[in-house]
Design a protein around this motif. Structure first.
Motif, PDB file in Angstrom:
ATOM      1  N   ILE A 136     -57.709 -41.792 -15.349  1.00  0.00           N
ATOM      2  CA  ILE A 136     -57.209 -42.478 -16.534  1.00  0.00           C
ATOM      3  C   ILE A 136     -58.306 -42.616 -17.578  1.00  0.00           C
ATOM      4  N   GLU A 137     -59.516 -42.911 -17.137  1.00  0.00           N
ATOM      5  CA  GLU A 137     -60.636 -43.035 -18.078  1.00  0.00           C
ATOM      6  C   GLU A 137     -60.952 -41.694 -18.728  1.00  0.00           C
ATOM      7  N   MET A 138     -60.806 -40.608 -17.964  1.00  0.00           N
ATOM      8  CA  MET A 138     -61.105 -39.288 -18.503  1.00  0.00           C
ATOM      9  C   MET A 138     -60.142 -38.893 -19.619  1.00  0.00           C
ATOM     10  N   ILE A 139     -58.906 -39.354 -19.545  1.00  0.00           N
ATOM     11  CA  ILE A 139     -57.928 -38.973 -20.560  1.00  0.00           C
ATOM     12  C   ILE A 139     -58.376 -39.427 -21.944  1.00  0.00           C
ATOM     13  N   GLY A 140     -58.899 -40.650 -22.018  1.00  0.00           N
ATOM     14  CA  GLY A 140     -59.420 -41.133 -23.295  1.00  0.00           C
ATOM     15  C   GLY A 140     -60.574 -40.296 -23.792  1.00  0.00           C
ATOM     16  N   GLN A 141     -61.465 -39.889 -22.873  1.00  0.00           N
ATOM     17  CA  GLN A 141     -62.618 -39.061 -23.243  1.00  0.00           C
ATOM     18  C   GLN A 141     -62.167 -37.671 -23.703  1.00  0.00           C
ATOM     19  N   LEU A 142     -61.181 -37.107 -23.020  1.00  0.00           N
ATOM     20  CA  LEU A 142     -60.724 -35.756 -23.347  1.00  0.00           C
ATOM     21  C   LEU A 142     -60.030 -35.703 -24.702  1.00  0.00           C
ATOM     22  N   LYS A 143     -59.372 -36.796 -25.067  1.00  0.00           N
ATOM     23  CA  LYS A 143     -58.738 -36.815 -26.388  1.00  0.00           C
ATOM     24  C   LYS A 143     -59.770 -36.806 -27.500  1.00  0.00           C
ATOM     25  N   GLU A 144     -60.944 -37.310 -27.195  1.00  0.00           N
ATOM     26  CA  GLU A 144     -62.026 -37.288 -28.181  1.00  0.00           C
ATOM     27  C   GLU A 144     -62.807 -35.979 -28.130  1.00  0.00           C
TER      28      GLU A 144
ATOM     29  N   LEU B 199     -61.342 -29.884 -23.023  1.00  0.00           N
ATOM     30  CA  LEU B 199     -60.052 -29.742 -22.343  1.00  0.00           C
ATOM     31  C   LEU B 199     -59.523 -28.319 -22.465  1.00  0.00           C
ATOM     32  N   TRP B 200     -59.619 -27.729 -23.645  1.00  0.00           N
ATOM     33  CA  TRP B 200     -59.105 -26.380 -23.854  1.00  0.00           C
ATOM     34  C   TRP B 200     -59.951 -25.340 -23.116  1.00  0.00           C
ATOM     35  N   GLU B 201     -61.252 -25.491 -23.149  1.00  0.00           N
ATOM     36  CA  GLU B 201     -62.141 -24.503 -22.534  1.00  0.00           C
ATOM     37  C   GLU B 201     -61.986 -24.471 -21.016  1.00  0.00           C
ATOM     38  N   ILE B 202     -61.816 -25.654 -20.387  1.00  0.00           N
ATOM     39  CA  ILE B 202     -61.784 -25.708 -18.922  1.00  0.00           C
ATOM     40  C   ILE B 202     -60.360 -25.636 -18.376  1.00  0.00           C
ATOM     41  N   ALA B 203     -59.422 -26.345 -19.015  1.00  0.00           N
ATOM     42  CA  ALA B 203     -58.054 -26.415 -18.480  1.00  0.00           C
ATOM     43  C   ALA B 203     -57.083 -25.509 -19.212  1.00  0.00           C
ATOM     44  N   GLY B 204     -57.418 -25.097 -20.419  1.00  0.00           N
ATOM     45  CA  GLY B 204     -56.530 -24.206 -21.160  1.00  0.00           C
ATOM     46  C   GLY B 204     -55.322 -24.900 -21.753  1.00  0.00           C
TER      47      GLY B 204
ATOM     48  N   MET C 103     -61.738 -19.991 -18.869  1.00  0.00           N
ATOM     49  CA  MET C 103     -60.588 -20.865 -19.071  1.00  0.00           C
ATOM     50  C   MET C 103     -59.569 -20.639 -17.959  1.00  0.00           C
ATOM     51  N   GLU C 104     -59.007 -21.737 -17.430  1.00  0.00           N
ATOM     52  CA  GLU C 104     -58.082 -21.617 -16.317  1.00  0.00           C
ATOM     53  C   GLU C 104     -56.698 -22.081 -16.744  1.00  0.00           C
ATOM     54  N   ASN C 105     -55.678 -21.305 -16.402  1.00  0.00           N
ATOM     55  CA  ASN C 105     -54.309 -21.725 -16.660  1.00  0.00           C
ATOM     56  C   ASN C 105     -53.820 -22.466 -15.418  1.00  0.00           C
ATOM     57  N   SER C 106     -53.855 -23.782 -15.480  1.00  0.00           N
ATOM     58  CA  SER C 106     -53.668 -24.573 -14.276  1.00  0.00           C
ATOM     59  C   SER C 106     -52.429 -25.450 -14.297  1.00  0.00           C
ATOM     60  N   MET C 107     -51.590 -25.302 -15.331  1.00  0.00           N
ATOM     61  CA  MET C 107     -50.425 -26.175 -15.399  1.00  0.00           C
ATOM     62  C   MET C 107     -49.462 -25.899 -14.251  1.00  0.00           C
ATOM     63  N   LEU C 108     -48.873 -26.968 -13.753  1.00  0.00           N
ATOM     64  CA  LEU C 108     -47.863 -26.891 -12.694  1.00  0.00           C
ATOM     65  C   LEU C 108     -48.380 -26.153 -11.466  1.00  0.00           C
TER      66      LEU C 108
END
Length: 356
Positions: free
Chosen positions: A167-175, A180-185, A1-6
């Motif tokens: 933009i298309e990925m955002i819809g997929q990630l919400k599902e 999202l949590w495992e890769i982006a944290g 998991m990567e802490n990638s915010m900001l």
């Protein structure tokens, strides 16, 4: 998991402009509770305020040009019907000498547009790539998310994914919040909300069959309104600008010039209409916002910094006066639309250091 915010990283020359604005977009997304429709409006408003000085400078240039136009018309009339190369060169020389003497440069009106160009490119990247600029994920994390969502279309390391995929990925990630949590944290609450009233998805591209792709969600057919709003508002902007800045001299234009101007005025709105069908609804909404704010700017500047208005009689009087004083080379402008100093009667005079 990567802490990638900001922790956005530079991957393009345009990131020099896009990343600073990206943090602004992150801020607006945060205070709007993730509602991208609101974030886009706040962002469009901020950019309009930042670029307002360029609009004021452009209006000043138009005022200078309007003050100078009667003299230029005299030169055009002087060489009317003579199209040989030598005569045309002499005409252009007289025009340039007149503009230099009056301290006017037609290109000065283009300079604000050139300055804004890198900003506009940066804005387009921000709207098209929200995972990087709005959420704050690095290019590596975005690529890993893409590969997890689309295993049959894996993008190798150091390669870019398509901008439109964000933009298309955002819809997929919400599902698939676990991905999202495992890769982006981060959780899905950090993602922009592209839905309007919980029914219309701005992440989709306007298309007549878009509802069929989403299990018959007929609400998404409202996306078809966006491209027509883009084109219609662009046409309205052009029409208003021409109408409010018409100082009575446009009637003196040759028919060929009027035809060219008409074609140019309808070409850009039609182009924007066509492009809006090829991008997400979010990009189109941003254009709608900028057009509305641009119309407000045009109305305000036309009220505060109006171009001098000339009647046909005033134009003939100015030309007679200039001819009596030796032609365009002499600085004489008269008429009820200007004061005794030759400046337009306005609530806002052009800066004293701006020459006429």
């Amino acid at each position: 998991m990567e802490n990638s915010m900001l922790s956005m990283n530079f991957s393009s020359f345009w990131d020099i402009f896009a990343i600073p604005f990206g943090y602004v977009m992150q801020f607006f997304n945060k205070i709007s509770g993730g509602h991208y429709l609101i974030s886009l409006f706040l962002f469009a408003l901020a950019i309009k305020l930042i670029t307002l000085p360029f609009g004021i400078k452009q209006q000043k240039t138009q005022i200078k040009g309007a003050m100078l136009r009667p003299k230029m018309m005299m030169i055009e009339k002087k060489y009317a019907g003579r199209n040989d190369r030598v005569t045309q060169q002499k005409k252009q020389q007289e025009m340039m000498e007149l503009q230099q003497k009056e301290g006017y440069s037609p290109l000065s009106g283009c300079l604000p547009l050139l300055i804004q160009f890198p900003i506009l490119i940066a804005l387009y990247r921000i709207i098209r790539m929200p995972l990087k600029y709005c959420v704050g994920l690095t290019d590596d994390v975005v690529r890993n998310l893409y590969n997890a969502l689309y295993p049959d279309n894996v993008v190798e390391a150091f390669k870019k994914i398509p901008d439109a995929a964000h933009i298309e990925m955002i819809g997929q990630l919400k599902e698939q919040p676990d991905v999202l949590w495992e890769i982006a944290g981060i959780g899905v609450e950090k993602l922009p909300n592209y839905n309007i009233f919980g029914k219309i998805n701005l992440g989709l591209r306007p298309a007549f069959n878009v509802a069929e792709k989403l299990d018959g969600n007929k609400w998404n057919l409202f996306l078809l309104i966006i491209p027509f709003l883009c084109g219609g508002l662009a046409l309205l902007t052009t029409w208003l600008s021409r109408k409010l800045n018409d100082n009575g001299l446009n009637q003196q234009m040759a028919q060929q010039q009027k035809t060219s101007m008409f074609l140019m005025n309808i070409t850009m709105p039609l182009l924007q209409l066509w492009i809006a069908f090829g991008v997400s609804g979010a990009v189109g909404i941003y254009w709608v916002y900028t057009s509305i704010l641009g119309i407000i700017q045009i109305l305000v500047l036309a009220k505060v910094m109006p171009l001098p208005k000339y009647t046909d009689e005033e134009i003939r009087m100015m030309q007679r006066e200039m001819k009596k004083n030796g032609g365009p080379g002499q600085r004489t402008i008269t008429g009820t639309s200007v004061d005794e100093n030759g400046k337009p009667k306005s609530l806002h005079y052009v800066d004293d250091d701006d020459e006429y």
